[in-house]
Design an enzyme around this catalytic site. Structure first.
Site, mmCIF file in Angstrom:
data_model
loop_
_atom_site.group_PDB
_atom_site.id
_atom_site.type_symbol
_atom_site.label_atom_id
_atom_site.label_comp_id
_atom_site.label_asym_id
_atom_site.label_seq_id
_atom_site.Cartn_x
_atom_site.Cartn_y
_atom_site.Cartn_z
ATOM 1 N N GLU A 215 -5.339 13.003 -43.200
ATOM 2 C CA GLU A 215 -5.059 13.708 -41.950
ATOM 3 C C GLU A 215 -4.911 15.183 -42.302
ATOM 4 O O GLU A 215 -3.875 15.603 -42.833
ATOM 5 C CB GLU A 215 -3.788 13.167 -41.293
ATOM 6 C CG GLU A 215 -3.833 11.684 -40.964
ATOM 7 C CD GLU A 215 -4.902 11.305 -39.955
ATOM 8 O OE1 GLU A 215 -5.383 12.205 -39.224
ATOM 9 O OE2 GLU A 215 -5.267 10.125 -39.903
ATOM 10 N N CYS A 253 -0.961 20.836 -37.201
ATOM 11 C CA CYS A 253 -2.397 20.642 -37.390
ATOM 12 C C CYS A 253 -3.142 20.532 -36.072
ATOM 13 O O CYS A 253 -4.341 20.816 -36.019
ATOM 14 C CB CYS A 253 -2.650 19.408 -38.248
ATOM 15 S SG CYS A 253 -1.911 17.894 -37.587
#
Length: 481
Positions: A215, A253
């Site tokens: 991720e 993110c």
């Protein structure tokens, strides 16, 4: 922060394998007890969690609850409610020629898995994937980020109190400890963080052919198609600010990295952003601080280029003593500057103008595939073009970041923004193996599947693979060649 001695990692991993081989983590009762333990940890230790997140990042308790406590409790409860259904074997169809037969897809745990969490959501990005690994029936090692030491220490102290301490371990330490962990064989590794470390993880995982989920970050674009209604425009700006500055000061993110808007609407958008920022952030504690000196210097360095600094139209004040950076808006910084080629991961927001909003699709496609794409528009044709013509981990229209909180949607990247998806059932599936099971009877046997070969057997096989059972039946009776 206390560290787990590197020399003890081998015995730790072998101990976890013994626990897994005992079979207790496979039992649904054990899985439920671990999920209930997570809920108890999050609810009973809420104040301690707020203190840890304030120490590490300066997060306000409300933001901490929204992004790291409440969202995870909600997710774990969803998993508890659906666990029995997810863990049940699924029937699969079988062709008539195999009758009598039964086909099943049986979810089984992978074994012993390793989870690396990151510093910006140090609790949520540790416990959310942990809940999926436990629901799937695995033994787990969690390596919290050493850059959020208070949260890491909290996890190390409380995981053994609320979860099975023989089957779930929290390992603390510097990056060297993470590297030592990667020297061992795992049945799955999930890493959340930057691409540089992600490459190291993949390289080390290759030694044991360990499957990896990454991720990673990216430059998440936000396309703003002008909204005629004053109210709708204000709602859009509220949500843009929430997705840029209200989530760990942009250190996320899936935070908006830059905005694309038509030239004619850019001045109006900027003024709306300025006035709303003034209302939203009235005191310093409303926005977390920058993580550390390294991140502060990196962000301040993005503005050192004269061509970039002169594009600042709002904000820009910085205080290295408090590690705080004012919400900053830039208009058309050079596209080849670092601020437009690297993930920003902070409270700096470039606005890039385009001639027409349709040009934004070409702009997005000129960049690596992002973790998320956002667009504020009522134009259904534009929405369909964004869905069909761009690629990203997710697409959200008329909001931002909220997709992360939906257990019904997978969360993960594509291309350089990562691979592997989790949340809700997708977390369960990430840490499960779907085992194919076929049960056949010895009652009926077709000899045309075996040598010696001839044209008749070839013809019969053609009927089988075409599912032409009428012709097959007639051929077996000798009524058709």
């Amino acid at each position: 922060m206390p560290e787990t001695p590197a020399l003890g990692l081998g015995s730790l991993v072998s101990g976890l394998r013994e626990v897994y081989r005992s079979g207790r983590t496979r039992e649904l009762a054990w899985r439920r007890s671990q999920l209930k333990g997570l809920i108890s940890l999050l609810t009973e230790k809420e104040e301690e969690i707020f203190d840890a997140l304030r120490d590490d990042l300066g997060k306000h308790r409300t933001e901490a609850f929204r992004d790291e406590v409440g969202v995870v409790v909600k997710s774990v409860k969803h998993t508890l409610q659906n666990l029995e259904k997810w863990a049940a074997p699924e029937k699969a169809p079988t062709p008539l020629v195999s009758f009598p037969a039964t086909a099943l897809v049986v979810p089984e745990p992978l074994g012993v898995v390793l989870i690396f969490s990151c510093w910006n959501l140090p609790l949520g990005l540790a416990l959310e994937p942990l809940s999926g690994a436990l629901a799937a029936g695995n033994a787990v090692v969690l390596k919290p980020s050493e850059l959020a030491p208070s949260t890491a220490a909290f996890l190390a102290a409380n995981i053994p109190r609320y979860l099975d301490s023989d089957a779930v371990k929290a390992v603390l330490g510097a990056p060297e400890v993470g590297e030592k962990l990667m020297e061992h064989r795992w049945d799955k590794v999930l890493f959340t963080g930057g691409a540089r470390v992600g490459r190291i993880i993949m390289t080390k995982a290759a030694k044991h052919l360990t499957p990896v989920a990454l991720e990673l970050g990216s430059k998440c674009p936000c396309i703003v198609d002008w909204l005629d209604s004053k109210r709708d425009s204000q709602v859009a700006v509220n949500r843009i600010i929430g997705a840029k500055w209200s989530t760990c000061a942009g250190q996320a993110c899936i935070a908006i990295d830059y905005i694309l808007v038509e030239e004619q609407f850019a001045p109006i958008l900027i003024e709306l952003l300025k006035s709303t920022l003034k209302r939203f952030f009235t005191k310093p504690e409303d926005m977390p601080r920058i993580m550390n000196d390294k991140q502060f210097n990196r962000l301040s360095g993005l503005l050192e280029d004269h061509k970039v600094s002169r594009s600042v139209v709002h904000g820009g004040d910085m205080d290295p003593k408090t590690l705080s950076i004012e919400p900053t808006i830039l208009l058309n910084p050079p596209l080849d500057s670092d601020i437009m080629t690297e993930e920003i991961f902070g409270p700096l927001l470039p606005i890039i103008t385009v001639k027409t909003i349709k040009d934004s699709i070409e702009f997005v496609n000129s960049k690596p595939k992002p973790l998320a794409t956002y667009a504020f528009t009522r134009n259904e044709a534009l929405k369909q073009r964004i869905i069909k013509e761009t690629s990203s981990g997710s697409v959200t229209f008329n909001d931002a970041i909220v997709q992360y909180g939906l257990e019904s949607l997978p969360f993960g990247g594509v291309g350089q923004s990562g691979f592997g998806q989790y949340h809700g059932k997708y977390s369960f599936e990430m840490f499960s193996h779907k085992k194919a099971v076929l049960k056949r009877s010895l009652l009926i046997e077709f000899m045309f599947r075996y040598p010696p070969w001839d044209d008749r057997k070839l013809g019969l096989l053609r009927h089988v693979f075409r599912y032409d059972y009428v012709s097959l039946f007639l051929a077996l009776l000798g009524l058709r060649r």
